[in-house]
Design an enzyme around this catalytic site. Structure first.
Site, PDB file in Angstrom:
ATOM      1  N   HIS A  43       0.827  -1.210   0.000  1.00  0.00           N
ATOM      2  CA  HIS A  43       0.000   0.000   0.000  1.00  0.00           C
ATOM      3  C   HIS A  43       0.866   1.266   0.000  1.00  0.00           C
ATOM      4  CE1 HIS A  43      -4.007  -1.805   0.381  1.00  0.00           C
ATOM      5  NE2 HIS A  43      -3.401  -2.746   1.070  1.00  0.00           N
ATOM      6  N   GLY A 129      -7.973 -13.563  -7.048  1.00  0.00           N
ATOM      7  CA  GLY A 129      -8.301 -13.117  -5.703  1.00  0.00           C
ATOM      8  C   GLY A 129      -7.299 -13.521  -4.652  1.00  0.00           C
ATOM      9  N   ASP A 181       1.936  -3.476  -9.942  1.00  0.00           N
ATOM     10  CA  ASP A 181       1.616  -4.770 -10.534  1.00  0.00           C
ATOM     11  C   ASP A 181       1.922  -4.842 -12.030  1.00  0.00           C
ATOM     12  OD1 ASP A 181       0.856  -5.273  -7.985  1.00  0.00           O
ATOM     13  OD2 ASP A 181      -1.277  -5.460  -8.388  1.00  0.00           O
TER      14      ASP A 181
END
Length: 397
Positions: A43, A129, A181
């Site tokens: 994050h 996921g 990513d």
């Protein structure tokens, strides 16, 4: 590298067979992109900070063929379940259809080049996921496939492609992801993690080639959705905290700035949750920068301690962990040969990443299988290359 190529060849063969079964002809165009795991720096990317990911030997592969016309037809079993073929106009993109198709459509909407009609199949070994960036593997492989439909020609650099894929996810798929990513999916290097400066988009490879050292990824098999409200809420809290400190990004803040914010919290009407988010990001950026120095000097034990600190910060300050991830991390503590472990990815489920000696893997897996309340999945990995062109079918199948 040879093992990586063999894995890609196997997936290309699977995709070719699936294409022949679905469309009754031979596929002519192929592309792929890897998933990723982030060793530390969670994050921090959308806060302009540092991250330290590596590309994985887990891939999303396309096989297809160009056609005249204005429609695309795609079949996938990427999530392990065969879905109906999706058909849509390449110049008339909307958000109808399954959620995964919005990532593909988003890339088409951001593609810098000629669009071609096509038929294709997608296969993948990147868990959906799981926090290993199945979405970026899909977005980047889509961009590479569109390039291959144009004969491999591309107007953009790899970094520019990463930015296009990020835009596609943010705007069209509604996933508020950062640059990490798609960046690592395109620029990853075998036997190295990348220390990426997410503001300047510069990077430094850090060798992780010791044959005795591996990365164990453990999927808790609790799914999360980055397009969900919690991830978006964390971003907004970070941006607000930076604003209250007079900074463009939290990357520009230090502990003195945080202390000042803490002292003026009531005057600024800063809630406790916002303070905790800021504390995580400021400390995590420092951990990542310090971790790079430790890895360069093969200080694996010290790096592992930073991984545990990162998990605790993500659990307590950023509040994106979950009981399953916490349990998996706790089960690694005290195991001889384990340096450190933490949750990885956006959070609210997914995977843990553990740095350890290869000869301790079996012992740790047995301990987790015995002590974990769920049913985990394991991946033993080393850093892999990012996506490259599959120039000739004969070379990969």
């Amino acid at each position: 590298m040879a093992e990586q190529l063999q894995t890609i060849r196997t997936l290309v063969r699977k995709a070719k067979k699936l294409y022949l079964k679905k469309f009754h002809e031979e596929a002519k165009v192929f592309a792929y992109a890897p998933g990723r795991v982030n060793l530390i720096g969670e994050h921090t990317d959308y806060n302009g900070g540092f991250v330290m990911p590596m590309a994985l030997p887990l891939y999303t592969v396309w096989a297809g063929k160009r056609y005249d016309g204005t429609f695309a037809e795609i079949f996938t079993n990427a999530a392990g379940v065969e879905e109906p073929t999706v058909r849509f106009g390449i110049y008339n993109l909307d958000r109808s259809g399954p959620a995964w198709s919005n990532y593909v459509k988003g890339v088409l909407s951001c593609y810098f080049g000629k669009l071609n009609a096509f038929k294709a199949v997608i296969v993948s070994t990147v868990p959906v996921g799981g926090g290993l960036s199945s979405s970026a593997a899909l977005s980047v492989s889509t961009y590479m496939f569109l390039d291959e439909l144009n004969g491999g020609r591309s107007e953009l650099t790899k970094i520019e492609k990463a930015l296009a894929c990020k835009k596609a996810e943010n705007i069209f798929a509604g996933a508020p992801c950062g640059i990490m990513d798609p960046f690592i999916a395109l620029l990853g290097e075998a036997e190295s993690v990348l220390l990426i400066d997410c503001r300047s988009l510069t990077f430094e490879p850090i060798t992780l080639a010791d044959p005795k050292i591996v990365v164990l990824i453990t999927n808790c098999n609790v799914r999360h959705d980055l397009a969900g409200g919690e991830y978006d809420e964390r971003q907004k809290e970070c941006f607000k905290a930076a604003e209250l400190m007079g900074k463009e990004f939290l990357r520009d803040a230090d502990y003195m700035d945080f202390r000042e914010l803490l002292e003026n919290r009531f005057k600024l009407k800063a809630p406790t949750s916002l303070l905790k988010r800021a504390r995580h990001v400021i400390s995590e950026i420092k951990r990542t920068f310090d971790g790079a120095r430790l890895l360069k000097n093969s200080k694996f034990e010290q790096f592992g301690r930073l991984m545990y600190e990162s998990h605790e910060s993500l659990r307590d300050d950023f509040e994106v962990s979950c009981p399953e991830l916490d349990q998996l991390v706790e089960l690694t503590r005290g195991v001889e040969g384990v340096f450190g472990s933490r949750m990885t990815g956006g959070g609210f489920g997914g995977c843990t990443v553990t740095l350890m000696y290869a000869d301790a893997v079996d012992k740790l897996i047995k301990r987790i299988q015995k002590g974990y309340d769920g049913v985990p999945t394991f991946y033993v990995c080393k850093p892999s290359n990012g996506t490259k062109r599959l120039c000739e079918c004969a070379r990969v199948a």
